[in-house]
Write a protein that holds these residues in place. Structure first.
Motif, PDB file in Angstrom:
ATOM      1  N   ALA A  71     -17.584   5.164   7.667  1.00  0.00           N
ATOM      2  CA  ALA A  71     -16.664   4.716   6.352  1.00  0.00           C
ATOM      3  C   ALA A  71     -15.848   3.605   6.820  1.00  0.00           C
ATOM      4  O   ALA A  71     -15.572   2.607   6.030  1.00  0.00           O
ATOM      5  CB  ALA A  71     -15.889   5.884   5.849  1.00  0.00           C
ATOM      6  N   ALA A  72     -15.043   3.895   7.989  1.00  0.00           N
ATOM      7  CA  ALA A  72     -14.051   2.778   8.614  1.00  0.00           C
ATOM      8  C   ALA A  72     -14.901   1.553   8.820  1.00  0.00           C
ATOM      9  O   ALA A  72     -14.571   0.634   8.474  1.00  0.00           O
ATOM     10  CB  ALA A  72     -13.485   3.398   9.787  1.00  0.00           C
ATOM     11  N   ARG A 120     -15.765  -0.792   5.920  1.00  0.00           N
ATOM     12  CA  ARG A 120     -14.510  -1.611   5.436  1.00  0.00           C
ATOM     13  C   ARG A 120     -14.274  -3.009   5.989  1.00  0.00           C
ATOM     14  O   ARG A 120     -13.678  -3.664   5.560  1.00  0.00           O
ATOM     15  CB  ARG A 120     -13.202  -0.699   5.277  1.00  0.00           C
ATOM     16  CG  ARG A 120     -13.186   0.474   4.488  1.00  0.00           C
ATOM     17  CD  ARG A 120     -12.204   1.581   4.797  1.00  0.00           C
ATOM     18  NE  ARG A 120     -12.470   2.815   4.285  1.00  0.00           N
ATOM     19  CZ  ARG A 120     -12.129   3.762   4.851  1.00  0.00           C
ATOM     20  NH1 ARG A 120     -11.302   3.936   5.738  1.00  0.00           N
ATOM     21  NH2 ARG A 120     -12.391   5.192   4.127  1.00  0.00           N
ATOM     22  N   GLN A 128       0.776  -1.282   0.014  1.00  0.00           N
ATOM     23  CA  GLN A 128       0.021   0.054   0.057  1.00  0.00           C
ATOM     24  C   GLN A 128       0.948   1.475   0.107  1.00  0.00           C
ATOM     25  O   GLN A 128       0.555   2.225  -0.780  1.00  0.00           O
ATOM     26  CB  GLN A 128      -0.924   0.066   1.122  1.00  0.00           C
ATOM     27  CG  GLN A 128      -1.784  -1.197   1.159  1.00  0.00           C
ATOM     28  CD  GLN A 128      -2.911  -1.207   2.482  1.00  0.00           C
ATOM     29  OE1 GLN A 128      -2.829  -0.143   3.247  1.00  0.00           O
ATOM     30  NE2 GLN A 128      -3.830  -1.989   2.672  1.00  0.00           N
ATOM     31  N   ARG A 154     -12.195  -6.431  -1.394  1.00  0.00           N
ATOM     32  CA  ARG A 154     -11.712  -5.130  -1.414  1.00  0.00           C
ATOM     33  C   ARG A 154     -10.987  -4.515  -2.397  1.00  0.00           C
ATOM     34  O   ARG A 154     -10.958  -3.385  -3.008  1.00  0.00           O
ATOM     35  CB  ARG A 154     -11.348  -4.351   0.072  1.00  0.00           C
ATOM     36  CG  ARG A 154     -12.359  -4.475   0.822  1.00  0.00           C
ATOM     37  CD  ARG A 154     -12.317  -3.368   2.244  1.00  0.00           C
ATOM     38  NE  ARG A 154     -12.260  -2.067   1.522  1.00  0.00           N
ATOM     39  CZ  ARG A 154     -11.532  -1.127   1.685  1.00  0.00           C
ATOM     40  NH1 ARG A 154     -10.404  -1.443   2.741  1.00  0.00           N
ATOM     41  NH2 ARG A 154     -11.857   0.115   1.240  1.00  0.00           N
ATOM     42  N   ALA A 188      -7.727   0.549   4.411  1.00  0.00           N
ATOM     43  CA  ALA A 188      -7.205   1.318   3.679  1.00  0.00           C
ATOM     44  C   ALA A 188      -8.265   1.875   2.746  1.00  0.00           C
ATOM     45  O   ALA A 188      -9.263   1.040   2.509  1.00  0.00           O
ATOM     46  CB  ALA A 188      -6.150   0.725   2.596  1.00  0.00           C
ATOM     47  N   GLU A 189      -8.042   3.181   2.131  1.00  0.00           N
ATOM     48  CA  GLU A 189      -8.827   3.737   1.208  1.00  0.00           C
ATOM     49  C   GLU A 189      -8.895   3.075   0.008  1.00  0.00           C
ATOM     50  O   GLU A 189      -7.913   2.398  -0.598  1.00  0.00           O
ATOM     51  CB  GLU A 189      -8.695   5.282   1.147  1.00  0.00           C
ATOM     52  CG  GLU A 189      -8.478   6.110   2.209  1.00  0.00           C
ATOM     53  CD  GLU A 189      -9.988   6.592   2.763  1.00  0.00           C
ATOM     54  OE1 GLU A 189     -11.033   6.300   1.606  1.00  0.00           O
ATOM     55  OE2 GLU A 189     -10.270   6.877   3.717  1.00  0.00           O
ATOM     56  N   PRO A 190     -10.116   3.193  -0.724  1.00  0.00           N
ATOM     57  CA  PRO A 190     -10.158   2.423  -1.865  1.00  0.00           C
ATOM     58  C   PRO A 190      -8.861   2.813  -2.816  1.00  0.00           C
ATOM     59  O   PRO A 190      -8.490   2.180  -3.534  1.00  0.00           O
ATOM     60  CB  PRO A 190     -11.412   2.744  -2.474  1.00  0.00           C
ATOM     61  CG  PRO A 190     -12.323   2.923  -1.316  1.00  0.00           C
ATOM     62  CD  PRO A 190     -11.325   3.589  -0.205  1.00  0.00           C
TER      63      PRO A 190
END
Length: 414
Positions: free
Chosen positions: A300-301, A304, A220, A366, A335-337
């Motif tokens: 949002a977290a 995921r 990442q 994901r 992690a963010e998309p």
């Protein structure tokens, strides 16, 4: 005439009684050993008796380390690592097929496995071992990983670099993460690639369990770093641990009592890694550390790690979600998309009878949702650690199958 038993007759009687007592004692000890070794396992586990024997060995080590810790003799991890060094440690020895040397990558001790002969330039893999960020000597090397890396180097005709990052309890997050980044950055440098004749377009970051966590975090970080001229072509994650937000995913519930990675042991590893108080273990296991009233955890977290949406129905089964996530910096699953979408193509191995199964499955989903090409390799009869322990005499066939398929994927994708 009446015969009176003499000394010889008495001696024979005593010998007979001693023999009977020894047999009884042996039977009792054998029964006790069988009781200790026997553990009810799911019917689908590969060669369950072999897993029981391995588990009995590990339970003995764990219980002895807990006693030593409680008595103040030493930290439980130190005793476990001492036992590992007795059983597993090997020196750096080259063979006709593979040259083995100890080097430093970015200041981090690393063992390098170079195949003799073959084509040049070669493919390259940097590997992070498992062990809950705590196990595996900080100075020596485990036989299982040594043999795995030798096989990878020989079968792939590739240079394998196995990183000896710092360990808990002396090192806590983000020390291990920083070591992984430093070693990987050095691995990608022109100096190292040239020195070992490695092709800069055929590089992979890989690891198992806690090492899979580090490998995912490295992928990442470097995937989003536009200053890097050389990047990884692939990431290969073996039953990775990717989150400490929910200890009640279906796999944590289904496999909480399945060896060799029990649910409480994984919680303990997380607390050690994060440098947290061990007394928090019950809170983690109850998911109280991440209850819905925690304002620091955004919707949002939480989304995921929403396994009610991310897992297929056959994995969710009858299990119900327990509310709870926590803010863990060392959780690549969160992690963010946009970050996930910049990581390289991925191989994610998971095992049905592993508390970490859903971590890997959700991460694969994901990654796919973010546009990454993912190969999901799931073993219906597998359990945590099966691939690395494939070299032990008691290990099951799923270990060999998973190892060969992992190396086959690397061969086809590097």
């Amino acid at each position: 005439m009446i015969s009176v038993p003499g000394r010889n007759s008495a001696g024979g009687l005593n010998s007979l009684m001693s023999s009977i007592l020894l047999r009884v004692a042996g039977a009792v000890l054998l029964s006790a050993a069988a009781y200790y070794v026997y553990l009810p396992l799911p019917s689908g586990v590969s060669e369950p008796w072999k897993l029981m024997l391995l588990d009995a060995l590990f339970r003995s080590f764990m219980q002895a380390s807990d006693v030593a810790h409680a008595l103040g003799v030493c930290h439980r991890v130190h005793l476990l690592n001492r036992v590992v060094s007795w059983v597993e440690v090997v020196e750096a020895r080259s063979s006709a097929a593979v040259n083995v040397t100890d080097r430093s990558l970015g200041g981090v001790p690393t063992r390098v496995f170079q195949p003799n002969g073959g084509s040049t330039p070669k493919r390259g893999v940097i590997y992070f071992h498992g062990g809950g960020w705590a196990l595996g000597s900080g100075r020596e090397w485990m036989r299982s990983y040594d043999l795995l890396c030798r096989k990878m180097a020989e079968d792939l005709d590739a240079v394998i670099m196995s990183v000896d990052y710092r360990l808990a309890p002396e090192a806590v997050f983000p020390d291990q993460y920083h070591d992984a980044l430093a070693a990987s950055r050095s691995f990608l440098s022109p100096q190292v690639l040239q020195r070992y004749s490695i092709d800069p377009d055929r590089l992979c970051v890989s690891g198992d369990s806690a090492g899979g966590n580090l490998a995912a975090a490295v992928a990442q970080k470097f995937g989003s770093d536009d200053t890097l001229k050389v990047k990884f072509k692939a990431q290969a994650l073996i039953y990775p641990v990717l989150q400490a937000l929910d200890f009640h995913t279906p796999s944590y519930q289904q496999n909480q009592a399945v060896p060799i990675l029990y649910r409480p042991i994984m919680a303990r590893f997380w607390l050690q890694y994060l440098g947290a108080d061990s007394s928090l273990e019950p809170l983690l296991l109850a998911n109280n550390h991440s209850s819905l009233d925690q304002p620091g955890i955004s919707a949002a977290a939480r989304s995921r790690l929403d396994w009610t949406n991310l897992l297929p129905a056959e994995r969710r089964k009858h299990f119900r979600p327990v509310p709870g996530l926590t803010d863990v910096r060392a959780a690549p699953l969160l992690a963010e998309p946009g970050v996930l979408g910049r990581t390289p193509k991925a191989y994610v191995m998971t095992c049905e009878f592993d508390v970490l199964r859903d971590d890997g499955l959700m991460y694969g989903r994901r990654l796919q949702d973010a546009g990454v090409t993912v190969t999901s390799d799931h073993y219906e009869d597998g359990f945590h650690g099966c691939m690395v322990f494939a070299y032990l005499p008691m290990m099951s066939g799923v270990g060999w199958r998973s190892m060969n398929n992992y190396i086959c994927w690397l061969d086809q994708n590097l």
